[in-house]
Enzyme design. Structure first.
Site, PDB file in Angstrom:
ATOM      1  N   LYS B  85      34.947  45.992  53.116  1.00 19.26           N
ATOM      2  CA  LYS B  85      34.117  44.740  53.008  1.00 19.26           C
ATOM      3  C   LYS B  85      34.367  43.917  54.176  1.00 19.26           C
ATOM      4  O   LYS B  85      33.529  43.004  54.736  1.00 19.26           O
ATOM      5  CB  LYS B  85      34.142  44.137  51.751  1.00 19.26           C
ATOM      6  CG  LYS B  85      33.679  44.865  50.535  1.00 19.26           C
ATOM      7  CD  LYS B  85      32.292  44.938  50.501  1.00 19.26           C
ATOM      8  CE  LYS B  85      31.382  45.553  49.205  1.00 19.26           C
ATOM      9  NZ  LYS B  85      30.205  45.912  49.452  1.00 19.26           N
ATOM     10  N   GLU B 107      27.709  37.128  46.957  1.00 15.95           N
ATOM     11  CA  GLU B 107      27.708  37.772  45.456  1.00 15.95           C
ATOM     12  C   GLU B 107      28.758  38.788  45.548  1.00 15.95           C
ATOM     13  O   GLU B 107      29.349  39.290  46.560  1.00 15.95           O
ATOM     14  CB  GLU B 107      26.519  38.361  45.168  1.00 15.95           C
ATOM     15  CG  GLU B 107      26.302  39.855  45.729  1.00 15.95           C
ATOM     16  CD  GLU B 107      26.255  39.843  47.159  1.00 15.95           C
ATOM     17  OE1 GLU B 107      25.962  38.838  47.889  1.00 15.95           O
ATOM     18  OE2 GLU B 107      26.344  40.967  47.723  1.00 15.95           O
ATOM     19  N   SER B 374      36.891  53.866  50.600  1.00 15.33           N
ATOM     20  CA  SER B 374      36.441  52.605  50.888  1.00 15.33           C
ATOM     21  C   SER B 374      37.311  51.309  50.564  1.00 15.33           C
ATOM     22  O   SER B 374      37.466  50.356  51.094  1.00 15.33           O
ATOM     23  CB  SER B 374      34.963  52.291  50.380  1.00 15.33           C
ATOM     24  OG  SER B 374      34.796  52.430  49.062  1.00 15.33           O
TER      25      SER B 374
END
Lengths: 265, 394
Positions: B85, B107, B374
């Protein structure tokens, strides 16, 4: 667009929605279909029109109404919970249409319309006597999704103008039909104590390019607010204040809605 | 047709209030993406602050144990803040700052995007507000505290299903309230144009590195790249620089929850239909009237009823494949990777590991699979323990 075509569309509008604005300021009331039931929605529509509403905006509930504040969001949830569907809303509209001439516009999000099928949806709108549609998540850039089909069935796709529209205003309103929905302030729907947007200059800007009538919505709940806005706009739209009454009084809201409507007019 | 199309998908289905904001963003991005100073600054942040490039690790134990294809793990879990991210967030927050914004909103589902946004905002001196569904603040309490520690204000969303979808709704609403000085840092390759493109570009650093690293290690491209898909940002980042290499299979793993034959899943491609929601045309889990249906996954990060429009297009055009992976398979993979390689993956990433465990066995030893790992799994330990019937007191 050919001038002649605009003429034709102008006349169609005059037969339906523009009638609400003819020689008077229009009061537009919003409610969510199916809250608390479709039978009651029909009753409330008739009560509001009898008490002086000039146009009724009927919300087709959506699971995720991103342009709505808490009050209308809750109404959407209540309506869906009792099993309200696009199909039974059409049935209700057909039934209430036999009892009143007041113009109706739908308010809904693009997904329920897309999934229903654009042709089928707008054809049903015509059959049931819907005159226009407001789709908050369908901006000018995406209007081609529905525009041709809506025109085919003579349903006005209402243009929304926001306080942030600025340099877009003239392009957006150029081919507007029905009426123009001017969003009074930033944020989502819901009652506000004060509206600080310079609506007057936005309206002047709009009037430079079109004669389409302008109704202001978002945050309006009191007769004082409505009166002030109507000194420069052609109509006011009240939603959350009405839905709040329905939330509070449920099945017994008719009388309260009539009372409120008479106070606002 | 409007801008930002991937086949029929994409577009800009948002309220008029936000249109000038996305147009402004598009203009700014078109300028800065080719601006050397911006790119130098971003590269320095990615390398010096986030710890890039991330490693491409040959998982020898796993490879040997499964006895099929050679498995490499792209270690996005080793990035600062613990997931991919940060790649997108450093780019977007830097862009927001260049645009003169003073505040960012975002969000978050699992909390990884919220933590990354809070981190970047603090680093670059912007105010930060995070929106997170109540269901998720409960199952990811650690991340909530981390965001607060990083100076962000966390808003608990109690509307709708109280998960990622509702957090997106609420962040969009907040953006309409205060749009001029605020940038919405969308966390995945979703939303209205230009977000899917911006997020994909910032995440594409993953596949750019994978390509270089695998060519150096093996002298050839992989046979398959596997990544988990919620909105799809880590997968899009891992796929992007292989899109033209048709011999590289691109496989997205979506959350099948309790199974796609049940109602408790978030398998958008397997079970969804084309629709228009959250600013884009794409696939969504919805009912016959276009109402978005509640989705379920043990993984808060994959618990989303839609998928980014470019994935929808890659699916339509058959360039990428999308496979459902159940909670149970993901949990098994979570434990398996912990025990075989000493790496605790995020439960999201464990979905990709799970599918790889099946796939590797069907492939030969001279073939290569790359799994995009990830994120790291520290955040999930309590929830997994609870799932296994153990109650850990933190």
């Amino acid at each position: 667009m050919l001038p002649q075509l605009q003429d034709i569309r102008g006349r169609i509008s005059l037969n339906k929605i523009a009638k609400a604005f003819e020689n008077k300021k229009a009061f537009i009331g919003f409610l969510t279909a199916g809250d608390p039931s479709l039978e009651k929605t029909e009753e409330f529509i008739l009560a509001m029109s009898k008490a002086g509403a000039d146009l009724i905006e009927i919300g087709i509930p959506f699971s995720d109404p991103i342009a709505e504040g808490e009050v209308i969001e809750r109404a959407n949830i209540r309506a869906l919970k009792v099993g309200t569907t696009t199909d039974n809303i059409f049935d209700m509209v057909k039934s209430v249409r036999e009892k009143t001439d007041i113009p109706f516009v739908f308010l809904t999000y693009i997904n329920p319309v897309f999934i229903y099928g654009y042709d089928r949806f707008f054809n049903n709108c015509k059959i049931c006597g819907i005159d226009g549609i407001i789709i908050p998540d369908l901006p000018f850039e995406e209007r081609s999704e529905v525009l041709c089909i809506a025109e085919k069935y003579e349903i006005d796709v209402i243009t929304l103008i926001a306080p942030t529209s600025n340099d877009r205003i003239q392009t957006l309103v150029k081919n507007s039909s029905g009426f123009i929905y001017l969003v009074s302030s930033l944020g989502v729907t819901g009652v506000r104590n004060e509206i600080n947007t310079d609506l007057n200059s936005i309206i002047a800007n709009i009037r430079q390019v079109t004669d389409t009538k302008i109704a202001v919505g978002f945050g309006i709940s009191t007769p004082e607010q409505a009166k002030k806005i109507l000194t420069y706009a052609d109509g006011v739209i009240v939603g959350s204040a009405i839905v709040k009454i329905i939330e509070e009084f449920g099945d017994d809201a008719s009388e309260k809605l009539s009372e409120y409507m008479r106070k606002m007019k | 047709m409007s801008k930002g199309r991937y086949g029929i998908h994409g577009g800009q289905y948002i309220p008029e209030i936000l249109m000038n904001a996305v147009i402004e963003l598009e203009k700014a991005y078109d300028f800065y993406k080719n601006d050397k100073a911006f790119n130098d600054e971003l590269t320095e942040l990615l390398n010096e602050y986030a710890g890039r490039p991330s490693r491409l690790y040959h998982a020898k134990n796993m490879t040997k144990d499964l006895g099929g294809a050679k498995i490499y793990l792209k270690r996005e879990d080793l990035n600062h803040t613990g997931s991919h991210k940060i790649n997108n967030v450093l780019g977007q927050v830097l862009l927001a700052k260049k645009m003169g914004k003073v505040r960012v909103i975002a969000e978050t589902g699992a909390g990884q995007h919220g933590v990354a946004t809070a981190t970047a905002a603090t680093l670059m001196g912007l105010e930060c507000e995070i929106f997170m569904g109540k269901e998720d603040t409960d199952r990811q309490a650690l991340n909530v505290y981390r965001m607060r520690l990083l100076g962000a204000n966390v808003n608990v969303v109690t509307s709708g299903t109280m998960t990622l979808k509702d957090a997106v709704n609420e962040t969009m609403r907040e953006w309409t309230r205060r749009v001029s000085d605020t940038h919405y840092v969308i966390g995945s390759v979703m939303g209205p144009h230009p977000f899917p493109e911006i997020v994909r570009d910032f995440q594409s650093v993953i596949s750019r590195e994978i390509r270089e690293q695998i060519l150096q290690a093996e002298g050839k491209l992989p046979n398959a790249v596997v990544a988990c898909v919620g909105g799809g940002s880590n997968a899009m980042g891992a796929f992007y620089h292989f899109l033209k290499d048709e011999n590289v299979r691109l496989i997205g793993c979506e959350a099948a929850g309790k199974g796609i034959e049940t109602k408790l899943h978030a398998a958008t491609i397997a079970k969804g239909e084309v629709g228009i929601f959250h600013g884009m045309k794409s696939y969504f889990c919805q009912n016959e009237y276009g109402q978005i249906t509640p989705v379920y996954s043990i993984s808060a990060g994959l618990d989303y009823p839609g998928i980014g429009p470019e994935h929808a297009y890659l699916y339509d055009s058959k360039r990428a494949e999308y496979m459902p992976v159940t909670d149970e398979e993901a949990i098994h993979a979570f434990e398996y990777l912990s025990k075989t390689e000493g790496i605790i993956p995020a439960i999201e990433s464990a979905h990709a590991v799970a599918y790889t465990m099946k796939l590797a066995k069907e492939m030969s030893r001279d073939e290569i699979i790359i799994v995009n790992l990830s994120g790291r799994g520290d955040k999930d330990v309590t929830a997994i323990a609870r799932y296994k019937g153990e109650n850990i007191v933190e």
